[in-house]
Write a protein that holds these residues in place. Structure first.
Motif, PDB file in Angstrom:
ATOM      1  N   ALA A   2      14.004 -21.510 -16.731  1.00  0.00           N
ATOM      2  CA  ALA A   2      14.986 -20.450 -16.482  1.00  0.00           C
ATOM      3  C   ALA A   2      16.401 -21.002 -16.531  1.00  0.00           C
ATOM      4  O   ALA A   2      17.295 -20.410 -17.150  1.00  0.00           O
ATOM      5  N   LEU A   3      16.605 -22.155 -15.905  1.00  0.00           N
ATOM      6  CA  LEU A   3      17.939 -22.752 -15.901  1.00  0.00           C
ATOM      7  C   LEU A   3      18.362 -23.127 -17.318  1.00  0.00           C
ATOM      8  O   LEU A   3      19.532 -22.999 -17.682  1.00  0.00           O
ATOM      9  N   GLY A   4      17.389 -23.588 -18.113  1.00  0.00           N
ATOM     10  CA  GLY A   4      17.690 -23.904 -19.509  1.00  0.00           C
ATOM     11  C   GLY A   4      18.122 -22.677 -20.288  1.00  0.00           C
ATOM     12  O   GLY A   4      19.052 -22.736 -21.107  1.00  0.00           O
ATOM     13  N   VAL A   5      17.471 -21.552 -20.004  1.00  0.00           N
ATOM     14  CA  VAL A   5      17.830 -20.305 -20.682  1.00  0.00           C
ATOM     15  C   VAL A   5      19.220 -19.843 -20.246  1.00  0.00           C
ATOM     16  O   VAL A   5      20.010 -19.347 -21.058  1.00  0.00           O
ATOM     17  N   PHE A   6      19.538 -20.035 -18.973  1.00  0.00           N
ATOM     18  CA  PHE A   6      20.872 -19.645 -18.504  1.00  0.00           C
ATOM     19  C   PHE A   6      21.955 -20.464 -19.202  1.00  0.00           C
ATOM     20  O   PHE A   6      23.027 -19.945 -19.532  1.00  0.00           O
ATOM     21  N   ILE A   7      21.695 -21.761 -19.409  1.00  0.00           N
ATOM     22  CA  ILE A   7      22.657 -22.601 -20.129  1.00  0.00           C
ATOM     23  C   ILE A   7      22.806 -22.089 -21.563  1.00  0.00           C
ATOM     24  O   ILE A   7      23.905 -22.006 -22.105  1.00  0.00           O
ATOM     25  N   ARG A   8      21.667 -21.740 -22.162  1.00  0.00           N
ATOM     26  CA  ARG A   8      21.696 -21.184 -23.517  1.00  0.00           C
ATOM     27  C   ARG A   8      22.483 -19.873 -23.552  1.00  0.00           C
ATOM     28  O   ARG A   8      23.256 -19.606 -24.482  1.00  0.00           O
TER      29      ARG A   8
ATOM     30  N   VAL B  78      33.819 -13.258 -22.502  1.00  0.00           N
ATOM     31  CA  VAL B  78      33.985 -13.593 -21.090  1.00  0.00           C
ATOM     32  C   VAL B  78      33.006 -12.819 -20.202  1.00  0.00           C
ATOM     33  O   VAL B  78      32.531 -13.339 -19.189  1.00  0.00           O
ATOM     34  N   LYS B  79      32.670 -11.597 -20.605  1.00  0.00           N
ATOM     35  CA  LYS B  79      31.741 -10.812 -19.798  1.00  0.00           C
ATOM     36  C   LYS B  79      30.354 -11.459 -19.782  1.00  0.00           C
ATOM     37  O   LYS B  79      29.702 -11.540 -18.732  1.00  0.00           O
ATOM     38  N   GLN B  80      29.901 -11.930 -20.939  1.00  0.00           N
ATOM     39  CA  GLN B  80      28.606 -12.599 -21.005  1.00  0.00           C
ATOM     40  C   GLN B  80      28.642 -13.944 -20.275  1.00  0.00           C
ATOM     41  O   GLN B  80      27.658 -14.347 -19.639  1.00  0.00           O
ATOM     42  N   LEU B  81      29.742 -14.650 -20.377  1.00  0.00           N
ATOM     43  CA  LEU B  81      29.877 -15.911 -19.641  1.00  0.00           C
ATOM     44  C   LEU B  81      29.786 -15.669 -18.147  1.00  0.00           C
ATOM     45  O   LEU B  81      29.111 -16.412 -17.417  1.00  0.00           O
ATOM     46  N   TYR B  82      30.462 -14.654 -17.694  1.00  0.00           N
ATOM     47  CA  TYR B  82      30.430 -14.343 -16.267  1.00  0.00           C
ATOM     48  C   TYR B  82      29.016 -13.970 -15.824  1.00  0.00           C
ATOM     49  O   TYR B  82      28.548 -14.403 -14.767  1.00  0.00           O
ATOM     50  N   LYS B  83      28.339 -13.201 -16.646  1.00  0.00           N
ATOM     51  CA  LYS B  83      26.965 -12.802 -16.315  1.00  0.00           C
ATOM     52  C   LYS B  83      26.062 -14.029 -16.222  1.00  0.00           C
ATOM     53  O   LYS B  83      25.255 -14.150 -15.290  1.00  0.00           O
ATOM     54  N   ALA B  84      26.206 -14.935 -17.190  1.00  0.00           N
ATOM     55  CA  ALA B  84      25.399 -16.167 -17.163  1.00  0.00           C
ATOM     56  C   ALA B  84      25.695 -16.963 -15.900  1.00  0.00           C
ATOM     57  O   ALA B  84      24.775 -17.503 -15.261  1.00  0.00           O
ATOM     58  N   ALA B  85      26.943 -17.040 -15.529  1.00  0.00           N
ATOM     59  CA  ALA B  85      27.322 -17.781 -14.321  1.00  0.00           C
ATOM     60  C   ALA B  85      26.704 -17.153 -13.079  1.00  0.00           C
ATOM     61  O   ALA B  85      26.236 -17.868 -12.179  1.00  0.00           O
TER      62      ALA B  85
ATOM     63  N   LYS C 137      30.721 -24.947 -14.453  1.00  0.00           N
ATOM     64  CA  LYS C 137      31.078 -25.212 -15.849  1.00  0.00           C
ATOM     65  C   LYS C 137      31.254 -23.910 -16.620  1.00  0.00           C
ATOM     66  O   LYS C 137      32.210 -23.736 -17.387  1.00  0.00           O
ATOM     67  N   THR C 138      30.309 -22.994 -16.443  1.00  0.00           N
ATOM     68  CA  THR C 138      30.360 -21.719 -17.170  1.00  0.00           C
ATOM     69  C   THR C 138      31.584 -20.901 -16.760  1.00  0.00           C
ATOM     70  O   THR C 138      32.264 -20.311 -17.608  1.00  0.00           O
ATOM     71  N   LEU C 139      31.872 -20.883 -15.479  1.00  0.00           N
ATOM     72  CA  LEU C 139      33.032 -20.117 -15.003  1.00  0.00           C
ATOM     73  C   LEU C 139      34.340 -20.731 -15.490  1.00  0.00           C
ATOM     74  O   LEU C 139      35.288 -20.006 -15.805  1.00  0.00           O
ATOM     75  N   LYS C 140      34.386 -22.058 -15.563  1.00  0.00           N
ATOM     76  CA  LYS C 140      35.592 -22.697 -16.105  1.00  0.00           C
ATOM     77  C   LYS C 140      35.805 -22.294 -17.557  1.00  0.00           C
ATOM     78  O   LYS C 140      36.931 -22.040 -17.989  1.00  0.00           O
ATOM     79  N   LYS C 141      34.705 -22.227 -18.304  1.00  0.00           N
ATOM     80  CA  LYS C 141      34.808 -21.785 -19.692  1.00  0.00           C
ATOM     81  C   LYS C 141      35.279 -20.340 -19.756  1.00  0.00           C
ATOM     82  O   LYS C 141      36.108 -19.975 -20.608  1.00  0.00           O
ATOM     83  N   ALA C 142      34.768 -19.521 -18.849  1.00  0.00           N
ATOM     84  CA  ALA C 142      35.148 -18.105 -18.843  1.00  0.00           C
ATOM     85  C   ALA C 142      36.644 -17.928 -18.599  1.00  0.00           C
ATOM     86  O   ALA C 142      37.300 -17.131 -19.274  1.00  0.00           O
ATOM     87  N   VAL C 143      37.196 -18.685 -17.637  1.00  0.00           N
ATOM     88  CA  VAL C 143      38.626 -18.507 -17.350  1.00  0.00           C
ATOM     89  C   VAL C 143      39.497 -19.138 -18.426  1.00  0.00           C
ATOM     90  O   VAL C 143      40.656 -18.749 -18.598  1.00  0.00           O
ATOM     91  N   LEU C 144      38.935 -20.106 -19.167  1.00  0.00           N
ATOM     92  CA  LEU C 144      39.667 -20.614 -20.323  1.00  0.00           C
ATOM     93  C   LEU C 144      39.744 -19.562 -21.416  1.00  0.00           C
ATOM     94  O   LEU C 144      40.762 -19.391 -22.078  1.00  0.00           O
TER      95      LEU C 144
END
Length: 933
Positions: A634-640, A649-656, A670-677
């Motif tokens: 599951a965690l691997g899928v979330f990273i994917r 950004v909406k999908q990034l936030y959802k993944a986070a 990490k994912t949230l940092k990418k989202a705010v970038l």
């Protein structure tokens, strides 16, 4: 006097006269040239041109004059004149090394990249010129999107001249275009070390920051580049575009007006200027700029234009904006052949085909693209529009439903920008652009409909409703807009009005399935399951091949707790189409609900085989892995999921959020940092990142980010709420209270209210906390969360009659909420209402694993004489919440009734050990005194 000369003497004179005249003319031409050269060196190009023309009048074959005149024209961006002069110089035998660089520059300006690569061979020149020409070739390859070839040219240039800064800059630009941001940054740093005052270096650094969505930093680099070289064309265009994105229109206008003067042949500058003028309601001026851009493009030879994708795309946009649809379509057809993977040009081309009333061509164009991109709302809408225009209404309605009813009007430039940004996942920017477009033209459903959908997805139902109402008022007979209005009304709780809207849509079009299905959803929302089932069964009989109806029937049965019936409907849907993603996803949800984790995972994996990149599929797959206790997968899928979100950004936030729920806090950060970038204005990601850094990362980063947000949003509540949470985390309750108070004063909403309320209780100001809720409820009687908290306060303080009034009101809105049922049962016990037991049983049935429902039911049974039955539930409650002293008191009473005095005494002593207050504490003390010898 007449002279008779011999024939040979006459022939000699005739032969010598041209030479003598040529010498004389050359002398004068030379003087003019030298004067021109001095004027040129003194930067007086106007005088230099006059003198050079004088020189060429004396000797039209004067190569040096042609070369210098060509160079001056090139500097002035008079490309046609420059080309004439340089070509003449070349024909007259000019040394190639003297005109090669200027020819390369000319070909670059004229987008003649293939000519440049064909005619400019660096191997023919000396080592001083070769690296410069390799850089021109590298940039030509880059414009043709041949990244590897471009890098090869830049590398050769650096091998010859290791300090060739333009080659290092070229490498940075090429790596950035490839998507290698780290490599691009390293190349740019190397260029910076070579020559820190080169404008191209600062442009490259700015481009990298721009790609990373560090917009303020990018702007600083662009500003420095232009300070170093005001005529740097790439920086001017990049900065103008960035300033437009930032809504700093005045500065953008200055850049674009400079570009229009300094680079009159640059069509992109004219186009961006037109967009800016249109955005500022200067429509006539915008049209003129578009016509200028179109004229520039017309002047480009077709063979050059067709070889350069960006200009082809620009040509399509410009001519589309001018409503020259035939030309726009031709350019876009050429473009999609070269770049078939990009969906944006397909959408624009399809829009044009629809406006030309060529729906069948649009269908042929879009069908393959829509299959490859099934979640692209804009593609689905356009294909639906094509089917509607072709008279295939069933297909159209189906696609409109899938596309959330995106609009069907060409719209303004602002709308197109907004829709493009929406497709990229840049919701905040899309909302801003679409709001501007809709304000300009309230009739434009192309801007209005996606605005409604965006408002609803962003939790702004009132804005959604207002926009939907405005659209409906302009086209009251449009059943699609009525359906949209109904959906917006549902989101604001206006169920009666929503039902009327859906029914009116069906009245206008009895075959409009979307509205029929929406009515069934409304039935379910109002707990009218039989009505929903009956409605859908009639639809299913009339449309036996419609899978969506079967799926909705399954959802109704699932809501009714009839899981086998729901499974039967989905099995029937699956038989009709084994590869139906909606069916497989519904099976995942149903099996998860039924606790059949293996079956849910099987359905999710089947969906993955059909579309492994679909966000909904990835989401279902991850949750099914979690249900199977396969947390690692599951965690691997979330990273994917986060990787595939890219710049959405909406999908990034959802993944986070999923990563947070699964406990993978490191990856979530990490994912949230990418989202705010990607989008620093996406407030949910900013908030989540602060909270994650505070609780699972580095609190100092949380504090720094929260303080930065306060500077950025000084009039918003959320930075104060975050700073309050940080202070609370640090046990600085007084500082937390100050921030929560500030948040509540700035935005007196439920969130700020509840934070302030809880903190007031922590700092031992219960009366102030109680009064805060009391005053809020009086002004906002429909706000359920504060009402629930206030009812709890009344309950704890023994004000049962007042608490009863609020719980009854809450249950009108939430008839199946176990907490409210349970608490009202407890109130009824204390007020002597015989409904207490039935409510407690209902609450326990809905939430059998909650300690409160077990305690209340057990306590009521004890108080009605059913001691042993009551003790059973009380023991359950204690096992679920052993530290609650009130439960121990209730157990003690039951044990005392059963004459188990010692056990009762022990329970009472444990309950009274703490200083925690509870209902019945004084009675517990009295009972303990009775039981002591």
């Amino acid at each position: 006097m007449k002279s008779n000369l011999p024939l040979n003497k006459l022939l000699l004179i005739l032969a010598l006269n041209p030479v003598q005249i040529s010498f004389a003319d050359d002398i004068q031409a030379g003087k003019f040239y030298e004067e021109a050269l001095q004027s040129y060196r003194n930067q007086n190009n106007a005088e230099a041109i006059i003198q050079l023309k004088n020189a060429l009048q004396q000797n039209e074959r004067y190569v040096s004059a042609h070369m210098l005149l060509g160079e001056i024209y090139l500097q002035q961006k008079s490309l046609t004149e420059a080309e004439v002069q340089l070509s003449l110089a070349k024909q007259l035998g000019a040394d190639p090394s003297l005109i090669a660089e200027n020819l390369a520059k000319l070909y670059t300006y004229q987008i003649r990249y293939n000519d440049l690569l064909k005619e400019i061979d660096p191997a023919q020149f000396n080592s001083g010129l070769r690296p410069v020409l390799h850089v021109y070739r590298g940039n030509a390859y880059l414009q043709l999107n041949l990244i590897s070839e471009a890098l090869n040219e830049f590398d050769i240039a650096l091998q010859i001249a290791p300090n060739q800064v333009n080659a290092a800059i070229g490498r940075a630009n090429a790596l950035l275009k490839r998507g290698d941001i780290k490599g691009a940054d390293q190349a740019a740093e190397k260029a910076m070390q070579m020559q820190a005052n080169d404008a191209g270096v600062w442009y490259a650094k700015g481009s990298i920051k721009h790609a990373n969505m560090e917009l303020d930093e990018a702007l600083k680099f662009y500003d420095k580049a232009i300070e170093l070289n005001p005529a740097h064309v790439d920086t001017r265009l990049a900065r103008a575009g960035l300033l437009m994105d930032l809504k700093r229109d005045e500065r953008a206008r200055q850049d674009l007006e400079y570009m229009r003067q300094a680079y009159p042949f640059e069509p992109k500058a004219a186009y961006l200027h037109a967009v800016l003028l249109e955005r500022n309601n200067q429509r006539e001026a915008a049209t003129k700029e578009l016509e200028v851009a179109a004229d520039i493009i017309t002047g480009i030879k077709p063979e050059y234009l067709s070889a350069h994708g960006p200009t082809l795309m620009l040509s399509g946009l410009v001519n589309y904006s001018l409503q020259r649809f035939d030309l726009a379509a031709e350019y876009l057809r050429q473009y999609v052949k070269q770049y078939p993977e990009q969906s944006g040009p397909y959408k624009l081309l399809a829009t044009i085909l629809l406006q030309k009333n060529e729906p069948e061509q649009a269908i042929d164009l879009l069908r393959p693209m829509q299959i490859r991109n099934p979640q692209d709302q804009r593609l689905a809408f356009l294909l639906g529009s094509a089917f509607m225009q072709a008279g295939k209404h069933d297909m159209a309605n189906n696609l409109f439903g899938k596309a959330a009813a995106l609009g069907n009007e060409s719209g303004s430039l602002q709308t197109e920008i907004g829709l493009n940004r929406l497709a990229m996942g840049q919701e905040q920017a899309a909302v801003q652009d679409l709001e501007v477009a809709f304000k300009k033209n309230p009739d434009a459903i192309q801007a209005g409909i996606p605005l409604v959908a965006l408002y609803m997805s962003r939790g702004e139902p009132e804005k959604a409703l207002k926009t939907a109402q405005a659209l409906h008022e302009k086209a009251s007979k449009n059943f699609t807009l009525l359906n949209l209005l109904g959906t917006a009304q549902v989101n604001t709780g206006q169920y009666k009005q929503a039902r009327q809207s859906f029914e009116k849509a069906i009245e206008l079009n009895p075959n409009f399935l979307d509205a029929q299905i929406n009515l069934s959803k409304l039935d379910v929302g109002e707990n009218k399951l039989d009505q929903a089932r009956q409605r859908l069964q009639i639809l299913q009989q009339n449309y036996p091949g419609d899978i969506d109806i079967l799926i909705e029937l399954a959802k109704v049965e699932q809501s009714a707790g009839r899981y086998q019936a729901a499974n039967d409907w989905l099995a029937k849907a699956k038989m009709m189409d084994q590869k139906s993603l909606p069916t497989l996803l519904a099976l995942v949800e149903l099996n998860l609900k039924m606790g059949k984790a293996a079956e849910a995972n099987a359905a999710a994996q089947a969906a993955e085989m059909i579309d492994k990149n679909n966000p909904q599929v990835i989401d279902a797959l991850a949750r099914s892995y979690l249900a199977n206790n396969n947390k690692e997968k599951a965690l691997g899928v979330f990273i994917r999921m986060a990787d595939q979100a890219r710049f959405n950004v909406k999908q990034l936030y959802k993944a986070a959020r999923y990563q947070i729920d699964a406990g993978d806090y490191f990856e979530a950060i990490k994912t949230l940092k990418k989202a705010v970038l990607v989008d620093e204005n996406h407030i949910p990601s900013q908030i989540a990142l602060v909270e994650m850094e505070l609780n699972h990362g580095k609190p100092v980063f949380a504090l720094s980010r929260a303080e930065s947000l306060l500077k950025q949003y000084p009039k918003r509540a959320f930075p104060h709420r975050l700073l309050g949470n940080i202070a609370d985390h640090d046990k600085n309750l007084s500082l937390a209270n100050s921030h929560y108070q500030a948040a509540f004063e700035l935005e007196p909403d439920t969130t700020s209210l509840m934070l302030l309320y809880e903190n007031l209780k922590k700092i031992d100001q219960p009366d102030k906390a109680f009064n805060l809720l009391d005053q809020w409820i009086k002004k906002h009687p429909q706000d359920q969360l504060p009402m629930a908290a206030f009812a709890d306060e009344l309950l704890k303080s023994g004000k049962f009659k007042e608490a009863e009034k609020h719980y009854v009101e809450l249950l009108k809105q939430f008839p199946n909420e176990p907490q409210f049922l349970n608490n009202l049962a407890y109130v009824y016990l204390n007020t002597g209402n015989d409904k207490a037991l039935s409510l407690a049983e209902q609450a326990h049935k809905l939430a059998p694993d909650q300690p409160s429902t077990n305690d209340t039911l057990g306590w009521i049974l004890v108080n009605t004489g059913q001691i042993e039955q009551g003790l059973h539930y009380l023991r359950n409650a204690h096992s679920l919440l052993s530290q609650d002293p009130e439960i121990r008191y209730h157990i003690a009473v039951a044990l005392n009734h059963l004459q188990r005095k010692d056990e009762a005494k022990q329970e009472l002593e444990e309950a009274l050990k703490t200083n925690t207050g509870f209902n019945g504490r004084e009675l517990a003390k009295a009972l303990l005194e009775q039981l002591r010898p």
